[in-house]
Design a protein around this motif. Structure first.
Motif, PDB file in Angstrom:
ATOM      1  N   GLY A   2      62.083   5.118 111.133  1.00 25.38           N
ATOM      2  CA  GLY A   2      61.389   5.895 112.054  1.00 25.38           C
ATOM      3  C   GLY A   2      60.509   5.023 112.872  1.00 25.38           C
ATOM      4  O   GLY A   2      60.306   5.335 114.277  1.00 25.38           O
ATOM      5  N   TYR A   3      60.039   3.806 112.473  1.00 24.22           N
ATOM      6  CA  TYR A   3      59.446   2.957 113.424  1.00 24.22           C
ATOM      7  C   TYR A   3      60.377   2.398 114.573  1.00 24.22           C
ATOM      8  O   TYR A   3      60.081   2.364 115.707  1.00 24.22           O
ATOM      9  CB  TYR A   3      58.884   1.890 112.656  1.00 24.22           C
ATOM     10  N   SER A   4      61.515   2.212 114.119  1.00 25.95           N
ATOM     11  CA  SER A   4      62.513   1.855 115.178  1.00 25.95           C
ATOM     12  C   SER A   4      62.727   2.786 116.169  1.00 25.95           C
ATOM     13  O   SER A   4      62.819   2.492 117.433  1.00 25.95           O
ATOM     14  CB  SER A   4      63.952   1.251 114.402  1.00 25.95           C
ATOM     15  N   VAL A   5      62.931   4.144 115.789  1.00 19.44           N
ATOM     16  CA  VAL A   5      63.017   5.066 116.715  1.00 19.44           C
ATOM     17  C   VAL A   5      62.154   4.986 117.794  1.00 19.44           C
ATOM     18  O   VAL A   5      62.000   5.196 118.881  1.00 19.44           O
ATOM     19  CB  VAL A   5      63.449   6.554 115.885  1.00 19.44           C
ATOM     20  N   PHE A   6      60.876   5.220 117.097  1.00 20.16           N
ATOM     21  CA  PHE A   6      59.690   5.216 117.822  1.00 20.16           C
ATOM     22  C   PHE A   6      59.524   4.107 118.657  1.00 20.16           C
ATOM     23  O   PHE A   6      59.293   4.506 120.013  1.00 20.16           O
ATOM     24  CB  PHE A   6      58.493   4.963 116.891  1.00 20.16           C
ATOM     25  N   MET A   7      59.623   2.782 118.601  1.00 23.78           N
ATOM     26  CA  MET A   7      59.841   1.638 119.256  1.00 23.78           C
ATOM     27  C   MET A   7      60.764   1.844 120.349  1.00 23.78           C
ATOM     28  O   MET A   7      60.628   1.574 121.859  1.00 23.78           O
ATOM     29  CB  MET A   7      59.871   0.508 118.810  1.00 23.78           C
ATOM     30  N   VAL A   8      62.065   2.303 120.178  1.00 30.94           N
ATOM     31  CA  VAL A   8      63.237   2.495 121.035  1.00 30.94           C
ATOM     32  C   VAL A   8      62.601   3.582 122.061  1.00 30.94           C
ATOM     33  O   VAL A   8      62.638   3.363 123.418  1.00 30.94           O
ATOM     34  CB  VAL A   8      64.434   3.081 120.552  1.00 30.94           C
ATOM     35  N   MET A   9      62.028   4.755 121.700  1.00 32.14           N
ATOM     36  CA  MET A   9      61.818   5.802 122.684  1.00 32.14           C
ATOM     37  C   MET A   9      60.574   5.346 123.476  1.00 32.14           C
ATOM     38  O   MET A   9      60.579   5.865 124.692  1.00 32.14           O
ATOM     39  CB  MET A   9      61.483   7.137 121.768  1.00 32.14           C
ATOM     40  N   LYS A  10      59.492   4.625 122.754  1.00 35.81           N
ATOM     41  CA  LYS A  10      58.348   4.172 123.755  1.00 35.81           C
ATOM     42  C   LYS A  10      59.062   3.263 124.719  1.00 35.81           C
ATOM     43  O   LYS A  10      58.217   3.051 126.016  1.00 35.81           O
ATOM     44  CB  LYS A  10      57.363   3.616 122.789  1.00 35.81           C
ATOM     45  N   THR A  11      59.934   2.329 124.494  1.00 28.18           N
ATOM     46  CA  THR A  11      60.365   1.393 125.352  1.00 28.18           C
ATOM     47  C   THR A  11      61.374   1.933 126.497  1.00 28.18           C
ATOM     48  O   THR A  11      61.156   1.581 127.741  1.00 28.18           O
ATOM     49  CB  THR A  11      61.125   0.190 124.604  1.00 28.18           C
ATOM     50  N   ALA A  12      62.466   2.673 126.029  1.00 24.49           N
ATOM     51  CA  ALA A  12      63.313   3.473 127.176  1.00 24.49           C
ATOM     52  C   ALA A  12      62.684   4.224 127.889  1.00 24.49           C
ATOM     53  O   ALA A  12      63.142   4.378 129.227  1.00 24.49           O
ATOM     54  CB  ALA A  12      64.319   3.923 126.109  1.00 24.49           C
ATOM     55  N   TYR A  13      61.701   5.101 127.376  1.00 24.64           N
ATOM     56  CA  TYR A  13      60.883   6.148 128.230  1.00 24.64           C
ATOM     57  C   TYR A  13      59.571   5.486 128.636  1.00 24.64           C
ATOM     58  O   TYR A  13      58.520   6.067 128.016  1.00 24.64           O
ATOM     59  CB  TYR A  13      60.924   7.505 127.619  1.00 24.64           C
ATOM     60  N   SER A  14      59.444   4.722 129.256  1.00 21.92           N
ATOM     61  CA  SER A  14      58.231   4.098 129.876  1.00 21.92           C
ATOM     62  C   SER A  14      57.386   5.187 130.587  1.00 21.92           C
ATOM     63  O   SER A  14      57.856   5.724 131.570  1.00 21.92           O
ATOM     64  CB  SER A  14      58.061   2.902 130.461  1.00 21.92           C
ATOM     65  N   LYS A  15      56.001   4.987 130.332  1.00 22.75           N
ATOM     66  CA  LYS A  15      55.164   6.146 130.960  1.00 22.75           C
ATOM     67  C   LYS A  15      54.204   5.278 132.090  1.00 22.75           C
ATOM     68  O   LYS A  15      53.537   5.790 132.898  1.00 22.75           O
ATOM     69  CB  LYS A  15      54.092   6.815 130.072  1.00 22.75           C
ATOM     70  N   LEU A  16      54.954   4.071 132.666  1.00 24.28           N
ATOM     71  CA  LEU A  16      54.372   3.411 133.779  1.00 24.28           C
ATOM     72  C   LEU A  16      54.520   3.970 134.993  1.00 24.28           C
ATOM     73  O   LEU A  16      55.697   4.469 135.409  1.00 24.28           O
ATOM     74  CB  LEU A  16      55.094   2.098 133.819  1.00 24.28           C
ATOM     75  N   GLY A  17      53.457   4.200 135.722  1.00 25.09           N
ATOM     76  CA  GLY A  17      53.596   5.060 137.007  1.00 25.09           C
ATOM     77  C   GLY A  17      53.591   6.442 137.072  1.00 25.09           C
ATOM     78  O   GLY A  17      53.780   7.028 137.902  1.00 25.09           O
ATOM     79  N   LEU A  18      53.521   7.158 135.724  1.00 24.75           N
ATOM     80  CA  LEU A  18      53.703   8.620 135.873  1.00 24.75           C
ATOM     81  C   LEU A  18      52.290   9.178 135.523  1.00 24.75           C
ATOM     82  O   LEU A  18      51.509   8.526 134.672  1.00 24.75           O
ATOM     83  CB  LEU A  18      54.671   9.086 134.591  1.00 24.75           C
ATOM     84  N   ASP A  19      52.012  10.361 135.811  1.00 25.33           N
ATOM     85  CA  ASP A  19      50.914  10.973 135.658  1.00 25.33           C
ATOM     86  C   ASP A  19      51.084  11.944 134.322  1.00 25.33           C
ATOM     87  O   ASP A  19      51.804  12.975 134.246  1.00 25.33           O
ATOM     88  CB  ASP A  19      50.442  11.794 136.572  1.00 25.33           C
ATOM     89  N   MET A  20      50.302  11.418 133.141  1.00 23.82           N
ATOM     90  CA  MET A  20      50.747  12.192 131.883  1.00 23.82           C
ATOM     91  C   MET A  20      49.487  12.922 131.560  1.00 23.82           C
ATOM     92  O   MET A  20      49.643  13.390 130.303  1.00 23.82           O
ATOM     93  CB  MET A  20      50.860  11.038 130.864  1.00 23.82           C
ATOM     94  N   SER A  21      48.678  13.388 132.588  1.00 20.71           N
ATOM     95  CA  SER A  21      47.707  14.237 132.215  1.00 20.71           C
ATOM     96  C   SER A  21      48.083  15.668 131.786  1.00 20.71           C
ATOM     97  O   SER A  21      47.175  16.276 131.000  1.00 20.71           O
ATOM     98  CB  SER A  21      46.530  14.265 132.946  1.00 20.71           C
ATOM     99  N   GLN A  22      49.102  16.044 132.428  1.00 18.82           N
ATOM    100  CA  GLN A  22      49.391  17.365 132.236  1.00 18.82           C
ATOM    101  C   GLN A  22      50.320  17.434 131.035  1.00 18.82           C
ATOM    102  O   GLN A  22      51.120  16.763 130.673  1.00 18.82           O
ATOM    103  CB  GLN A  22      50.172  17.833 133.554  1.00 18.82           C
TER     104      GLN A  22
END
Length: 118
Positions: free
Chosen positions: A96-116
Motif C-alpha cells: 500500500g505504501y509503494s502504491v501510494f508513493m507511485v501515485m503521488k509521484t506519477a500524478y504530481s499536483k504541481l501547477g494544478l488548482d486542487m481546491s475544487q
C-alpha cells in the motif's frame, strides 16, 4: 497480542491504497479543469523527470520488502511472535505504501488548482 499488529497494518495499508486512488482521481479532475480552462501547466522538466525516474524504485522497494518479510517469517522463528494474519497485514502495508508513493509521484499536483472537489 497476536493479530493486533496485522489488523492495524492491514487498515493502514488499505487506507494508503484508498488515498492513492483518491489522489489520482483528484489530479486527473484538476488536469481536465485546467485543460478546459485553457491553462498550460508550467512544471519544471527536471522535477517531472526526477519524479518519473523514482517510480521503479518504489515498486522494487515494495517487492523486496515483501520478499524479506516472507523470507524472514518462514526462515526464522518469527512464527513464535507473529501470525500469518500479521504477515499478511505487514505485506499489505508495504504494498500500500509503494502504491501510494507511485501515485503521488506519477500524478504530481504541481501547477494544478486542487481546491475544487473531484
Amino acid at each position: 497480542m497476536r493479530y493486533y499488529l496485522g489488523a492495524v497494518c492491514l487498515i493502514i495499508g488499505i487506507w494508503y491504497i484508498y488515498a492513492a486512488i483518491n489522489h489520482r482521481k483528484k489530479v486527473l479532475a484538476a488536469r481536465e479543469r485546467a485543460a478546459a480552462a485553457g491553462q498550460e501547466q508550467k512544471i519544471d522538466p527536471a522535477l517531472a523527470s526526477m519524479g518519473t525516474t523514482m517510480l521503479p524504485f518504489y515498486a522494487m522497494y515494495g517487492a523486496f520488502a515483501s520478499l524479506l518479510l516472507v523470507g524472514g517469517f518462514f526462515l526464522s522463528d518469527l512464527k513464535l511472535y507473529l501470525s500469518v494474519v500479521d504477515l499478511f497485514g505487514l505485506i499489505v502495508l508495504v504494498v500500500g505504501y509503494s502504491v501510494f508513493m507511485v501515485m503521488k509521484t506519477a500524478y504530481s499536483k504541481l501547477g494544478l488548482d486542487m481546491s475544487q472537489p473531484a
